[in-house]
Design a protein around this motif. Structure first.
Motif, mmCIF file in Angstrom:
data_model
loop_
_atom_site.group_PDB
_atom_site.id
_atom_site.type_symbol
_atom_site.label_atom_id
_atom_site.label_comp_id
_atom_site.label_asym_id
_atom_site.label_seq_id
_atom_site.Cartn_x
_atom_site.Cartn_y
_atom_site.Cartn_z
ATOM 1 N N TRP A 93 50.664 109.197 67.246
ATOM 2 C CA TRP A 93 49.694 109.744 66.296
ATOM 3 C C TRP A 93 49.100 108.562 65.531
ATOM 4 C CZ3 TRP A 93 46.901 113.811 65.297
ATOM 5 C CH2 TRP A 93 46.425 114.058 64.017
ATOM 6 N N LYS A 94 47.789 108.351 65.666
ATOM 7 C CA LYS A 94 47.146 107.162 65.104
ATOM 8 C C LYS A 94 47.100 107.141 63.581
ATOM 9 C CE LYS A 94 43.143 106.276 66.498
ATOM 10 N NZ LYS A 94 41.767 106.320 66.963
ATOM 11 N N HIS A 95 47.227 108.261 62.942
ATOM 12 C CA HIS A 95 46.975 108.346 61.508
ATOM 13 C C HIS A 95 48.237 108.249 60.659
ATOM 14 C CE1 HIS A 95 43.027 109.318 62.867
ATOM 15 N NE2 HIS A 95 43.499 110.327 63.550
ATOM 16 N N ASN A 96 49.322 107.769 61.250
ATOM 17 C CA ASN A 96 50.557 107.561 60.512
ATOM 18 C C ASN A 96 51.146 106.228 60.962
ATOM 19 O OD1 ASN A 96 52.451 108.247 58.635
ATOM 20 N ND2 ASN A 96 53.116 110.114 59.658
ATOM 21 N N LYS A 97 51.648 105.433 60.049
ATOM 22 C CA LYS A 97 52.114 104.089 60.381
ATOM 23 C C LYS A 97 53.217 104.084 61.433
ATOM 24 C CE LYS A 97 50.833 101.967 56.031
ATOM 25 N NZ LYS A 97 51.268 101.381 54.785
ATOM 26 N N ASP A 98 54.107 105.083 61.379
ATOM 27 C CA ASP A 98 55.204 105.115 62.340
ATOM 28 C C ASP A 98 54.840 105.835 63.642
ATOM 29 O OD1 ASP A 98 55.214 107.743 61.523
ATOM 30 O OD2 ASP A 98 57.274 107.735 60.789
ATOM 31 N N GLY A 99 53.613 106.339 63.754
ATOM 32 C CA GLY A 99 53.163 106.989 64.977
ATOM 33 C C GLY A 99 53.596 108.420 65.143
ATOM 34 N N LYS A 100 54.278 108.979 64.132
ATOM 35 C CA LYS A 100 54.737 110.363 64.215
ATOM 36 C C LYS A 100 53.755 111.282 63.511
ATOM 37 C CE LYS A 100 59.585 109.139 64.488
ATOM 38 N NZ LYS A 100 60.882 109.167 63.844
ATOM 39 N N PHE A 101 53.554 112.448 64.086
ATOM 40 C CA PHE A 101 52.637 113.421 63.507
ATOM 41 C C PHE A 101 53.256 114.053 62.264
ATOM 42 C CE2 PHE A 101 51.384 117.830 62.903
ATOM 43 C CZ PHE A 101 50.016 117.706 62.804
#
Length: 195
Positions: A93-101
């Motif tokens: 998920w591009k919109h979170n630093k860790d890639g998690k939704f």
């Protein structure tokens, strides 16, 4: 949805080499349609096209001079990609630093993009794992005939919020950002929290 995620290839056993957007989020079949039309296996997985020596591409016929140049630019695009043979693929998920939704990051992304991009997803409300009363309320909010919606239907109206008179009356403004609506939500939430 594709603009919000990208694929981390890992070992490449679940990602289709030509058909999935694993490089620049655009399928190679769309970036290089001429090479895709002569590829030997259009359904090949990324792991089947990778060897320890590099990319192993096979075509149904010998390449002509123009196609050799295209293969060179194609390999240039693939140049920095290496597979991690012991790692599974992941959707990031591009919109979170860790890639998690997270719902919070999706909400922030929705606010930044504006409501216009999300109106066409209203049918997915009914598939969500939320209480029926929340589904019904959300559906009503989206279907509510604001000035913006009525203008799209050809009605000639004054395009402003009649509550605050500051900006256009959109669903997003009317139900979330209007200063009068915010006061109503605050009263409602206080009553709900203390009862």
């Amino acid at each position: 949805m594709e603009e919000n995620v990208f694929l981390k290839v890992g070992n490449g056993n679940k990602i289709k080499f030509w058909r999935d957007g694993w490089i620049d989020r655009i399928p190679l079949s769309e970036s290089f349609p001429d090479l895709f039309s002569i590829c030997n296996n259009p359904e090949a997985r990324v792991c089947k096209c990778w060897t320890t020596q590099g990319w192993d591409l096979s075509f149904r016929r010998l390449l002509n001079d123009r196609e050799v140049d295209r293969v060179a630019s194609f390999l240039g695009k693939l140049g920095g990609t290496n597979l991690v043979t012991n790692a599974p693929y992941r959707v990031i998920w591009k919109h979170n630093k860790d890639g998690k939704f997270t719902v919070n990051s999706a909400y922030k992304k929705g606010i930044q993009a504006g409501v216009r991009g999300y109106h066409h997803h209203w049918k997915s409300i009914w598939r969500g794992l939320v209480p029926t009363k929340v589904k019904c309320f959300t559906w009503l909010v989206i279907k509510y005939l604001t000035q913006e919606v009525l203008q799209k239907k050809g009605k000639q109206l004054v395009p402003r919020c009649f509550l605050c008179n500051l900006t256009g009356e959109t669903n997003n403004h009317l139900f979330l950002h209007c200063k009068f609506t915010a006061q109503i939500w605050e009263v409602f939430l206080n009553i709900t929290c203390f009862s």
